[in-house]
Motif scaffolding. Sequence first.
Motif, PDB file in Angstrom:
ATOM      1  N   PHE A 102      -0.720 -50.857  10.419  1.00  0.00           N
ATOM      2  CA  PHE A 102      -1.990 -50.321   9.908  1.00  0.00           C
ATOM      3  C   PHE A 102      -3.152 -50.572  10.865  1.00  0.00           C
ATOM      4  CE2 PHE A 102       0.736 -51.626   6.369  1.00  0.00           C
ATOM      5  CZ  PHE A 102       0.869 -50.437   5.677  1.00  0.00           C
ATOM      6  N   LEU A 103      -2.860 -50.887  12.124  1.00  0.00           N
ATOM      7  CA  LEU A 103      -3.947 -51.286  13.030  1.00  0.00           C
ATOM      8  C   LEU A 103      -4.939 -50.151  13.275  1.00  0.00           C
ATOM      9  CD1 LEU A 103      -3.632 -50.048  16.152  1.00  0.00           C
ATOM     10  CD2 LEU A 103      -1.877 -51.765  16.284  1.00  0.00           C
ATOM     11  N   ARG A 104      -6.188 -50.563  13.451  1.00  0.00           N
ATOM     12  CA  ARG A 104      -7.246 -49.603  13.792  1.00  0.00           C
ATOM     13  C   ARG A 104      -7.548 -49.732  15.273  1.00  0.00           C
ATOM     14  NH1 ARG A 104     -11.648 -52.565  10.595  1.00  0.00           N
ATOM     15  NH2 ARG A 104     -10.309 -54.202  11.392  1.00  0.00           N
ATOM     16  N   GLU A 105      -7.747 -48.616  15.950  1.00  0.00           N
ATOM     17  CA  GLU A 105      -8.180 -48.687  17.346  1.00  0.00           C
ATOM     18  C   GLU A 105      -9.541 -49.393  17.377  1.00  0.00           C
ATOM     19  OE1 GLU A 105      -7.837 -45.037  19.548  1.00  0.00           O
ATOM     20  OE2 GLU A 105      -5.893 -44.613  18.647  1.00  0.00           O
TER      21      GLU A 105
ATOM     22  N   ILE B 282     -13.423 -40.383   3.253  1.00  0.00           N
ATOM     23  CA  ILE B 282     -14.412 -39.849   4.205  1.00  0.00           C
ATOM     24  C   ILE B 282     -14.794 -38.417   3.823  1.00  0.00           C
ATOM     25  CG2 ILE B 282     -14.886 -39.313   6.637  1.00  0.00           C
ATOM     26  CD1 ILE B 282     -12.765 -41.464   7.368  1.00  0.00           C
TER      27      ILE B 282
ATOM     28  N   PHE C 298     -13.780 -37.371  10.387  1.00  0.00           N
ATOM     29  CA  PHE C 298     -12.758 -38.194  11.044  1.00  0.00           C
ATOM     30  C   PHE C 298     -12.011 -37.428  12.124  1.00  0.00           C
ATOM     31  CE2 PHE C 298     -10.726 -36.603   7.097  1.00  0.00           C
ATOM     32  CZ  PHE C 298      -9.601 -35.977   7.605  1.00  0.00           C
ATOM     33  N   GLY C 299     -11.532 -38.188  13.116  1.00  0.00           N
ATOM     34  CA  GLY C 299     -10.689 -37.635  14.169  1.00  0.00           C
ATOM     35  C   GLY C 299      -9.713 -38.701  14.594  1.00  0.00           C
TER      36      GLY C 299
ATOM     37  N   LYS D  45       2.341 -46.011   4.387  1.00  0.00           N
ATOM     38  CA  LYS D  45       1.487 -45.720   5.539  1.00  0.00           C
ATOM     39  C   LYS D  45       0.779 -44.381   5.392  1.00  0.00           C
ATOM     40  CE  LYS D  45      -0.517 -45.767   9.394  1.00  0.00           C
ATOM     41  NZ  LYS D  45      -0.211 -46.068  10.755  1.00  0.00           N
TER      42      LYS D  45
ATOM     43  N   PHE E 204     -13.430 -40.687  19.724  1.00  0.00           N
ATOM     44  CA  PHE E 204     -13.407 -40.329  18.293  1.00  0.00           C
ATOM     45  C   PHE E 204     -14.043 -41.400  17.434  1.00  0.00           C
ATOM     46  CE2 PHE E 204     -10.180 -42.641  15.738  1.00  0.00           C
ATOM     47  CZ  PHE E 204      -9.643 -43.460  16.709  1.00  0.00           C
ATOM     48  N   LYS E 205     -14.230 -42.599  18.022  1.00  0.00           N
ATOM     49  CA  LYS E 205     -14.943 -43.680  17.338  1.00  0.00           C
ATOM     50  C   LYS E 205     -15.382 -44.670  18.403  1.00  0.00           C
ATOM     51  CE  LYS E 205     -12.090 -46.957  15.430  1.00  0.00           C
ATOM     52  NZ  LYS E 205     -10.987 -47.468  14.594  1.00  0.00           N
TER      53      LYS E 205
ATOM     54  N   CYS F 274      -4.529 -40.411  14.514  1.00  0.00           N
ATOM     55  CA  CYS F 274      -3.779 -40.733  13.289  1.00  0.00           C
ATOM     56  C   CYS F 274      -4.186 -39.905  12.081  1.00  0.00           C
ATOM     57  CB  CYS F 274      -3.916 -42.218  12.974  1.00  0.00           C
ATOM     58  SG  CYS F 274      -3.099 -43.232  14.197  1.00  0.00           S
TER      59      CYS F 274
ATOM     60  N   ARG G 142     -23.952 -39.545  12.961  1.00  0.00           N
ATOM     61  CA  ARG G 142     -23.280 -40.646  12.258  1.00  0.00           C
ATOM     62  C   ARG G 142     -24.208 -41.364  11.288  1.00  0.00           C
ATOM     63  NH1 ARG G 142     -17.704 -40.424  12.727  1.00  0.00           N
ATOM     64  NH2 ARG G 142     -17.137 -39.842  14.828  1.00  0.00           N
TER      65      ARG G 142
ATOM     66  N   PHE H  51     -15.761 -47.053   4.467  1.00  0.00           N
ATOM     67  CA  PHE H  51     -15.239 -45.683   4.644  1.00  0.00           C
ATOM     68  C   PHE H  51     -15.993 -44.656   3.811  1.00  0.00           C
ATOM     69  CE2 PHE H  51     -11.634 -44.852   7.465  1.00  0.00           C
ATOM     70  CZ  PHE H  51     -11.665 -46.065   8.121  1.00  0.00           C
ATOM     71  N   LEU H  52     -17.280 -44.946   3.561  1.00  0.00           N
ATOM     72  CA  LEU H  52     -18.132 -43.963   2.892  1.00  0.00           C
ATOM     73  C   LEU H  52     -19.300 -43.600   3.804  1.00  0.00           C
ATOM     74  CD1 LEU H  52     -18.392 -44.981  -0.890  1.00  0.00           C
ATOM     75  CD2 LEU H  52     -17.092 -43.112   0.133  1.00  0.00           C
ATOM     76  N   ASN H  53     -19.060 -43.593   5.110  1.00  0.00           N
ATOM     77  CA  ASN H  53     -20.126 -43.185   6.022  1.00  0.00           C
ATOM     78  C   ASN H  53     -19.991 -41.698   6.298  1.00  0.00           C
ATOM     79  OD1 ASN H  53     -21.214 -45.787   6.247  1.00  0.00           O
ATOM     80  ND2 ASN H  53     -19.633 -46.318   7.741  1.00  0.00           N
TER      81      ASN H  53
END
Length: 437
Positions: free
Chosen positions: A149-152, A219, A260-261, A208, A326-327, A264, A416, A253-255
């Motif tokens: 579940f890792l986030r970049e 989002i 999203f991009g 997953k 993308f972030k 994943c 953003r 996750f309410l921004n």
Amino acid sequence: MRISVIGCGYLGAVHAACMAKLGHEVIGIDVDASKIEALSDARAPFYEPELEDLLKEVQATGRLSFTTDMSAAAGSAVHFVCVGTPQKKGENAADLTFVDAAVTALLPHLSPGDVVVGKSTVPVGTAARLSELVEIQEPSAHLVWNPEFLREGHAVSDTLRPDRFVYGVVDGSEDHSAVAILDEVYSTPLSSGTPRLVTDHPTAELVKTAANSFLATKISFINAMAELCEAAGADVTRLADAIGMDDRIGRKFLNAGIGFGGGCLPKDIRAFMARAGELGADQALTFLREVDAINMRRRTRVVELTRELCGGSLLGKRITVLGAAFKPESDDVRDSPALSIAAQLQLQGAVVTVTDPKALANASRRFPELHYESNTEKAVERADALLLLTEWQEYCKLEPYALAASVASPRILDGRNVLDSAKWRAAGWSYRGLGRP
Ligand code: UDX
């Protein structure tokens, strides 16, 4: 333990380094010789905070090495499969070519009692199919599905200190011998209280895709609210603050913004819909089509807003896009909403300059027709409008008074919703947020 990690991309390179950090002896294997060369030199082939320091630290212990030779997997008790599952060209489904090739190449090197651990994001049913291949080759070996579940941008800490572990074993039983082996691999985080759930194979695979679909839905929900806020003259950031104070909803996750991009969320929700269709359960996921559509609409909306901000026409307007990744804290431009917007603006006649602290090399390979400038001060010079599309800290901290002197016209679109609109307006800027008055 001796561990092999097959596939040294984002997931595998981080996983290999983290497993060595946990005290294991790790061999990372990949078919890409340039990646292996970089990793062998303790250089990360992509930007990820903490990764290079960690590679240096663990390579100095002698516990981590890399090779292109699959036979090096022989002798490991646990083999992690970390290869990519991109979207198939021209289809929504996931491309399993790399997963199938990795497992097939690994099979001849398995020994009795080995555990093959799938970490890639796969369509439900893949584990059962691969499990059969493993057991035909080596009847006492097992396949576990252990989604990642890792986030970049947070990959190292997410791997060393995850929120939870999920082990999918063939019978879904805590008593399965592979459970004890994986517990040994993860003994350090488990001993500090990380929860661990044992499930059957299909549940672990679905965890997953369900998690990523939920995040994408959250989002798109807030971005749908942003559309309404724009129509009604309301402020989506205050709305998110207020609904997020309800524990059941939560503020994360309410921004609202350009959506999203990345490598994943977009491809995972599409592959999930495709798989549901194959299983005859497509109705269950039709809402994800709307989640995808809301997300894509954000990009068109930003192009329209930029046109408005520039007085009705984009032709010949000098637009500076702040952010290509993308972030933030990533150099990944896969399905980056920022770059997709930059390319659209250019197609519609604007003269676009893109800047980013880390992602320019990847961005220029992807969209060579755009103009890139690494120096922020130069990038904004004589701009008719600035678009903040990736919320790197350095862009969030830009000083509106000083910046106004460099641009041709003080106009900014905050894709953003991270800037203080009152401060920017007070400094003479035309400010537009998304879903904000
Ligand atoms: C995601 C999942 O979070 C992770 O658990 C999974 O393993 C891989 O996919 P990642 O792709 O690294 O991780 O990025 P994430 O932090 O989830 O952000 C995804 C996208 O959503 C980014 O483009 C981000 O800018 C956007 N986003 C995120 C929003 O637009 N609003 C938000 O409130 C949060």
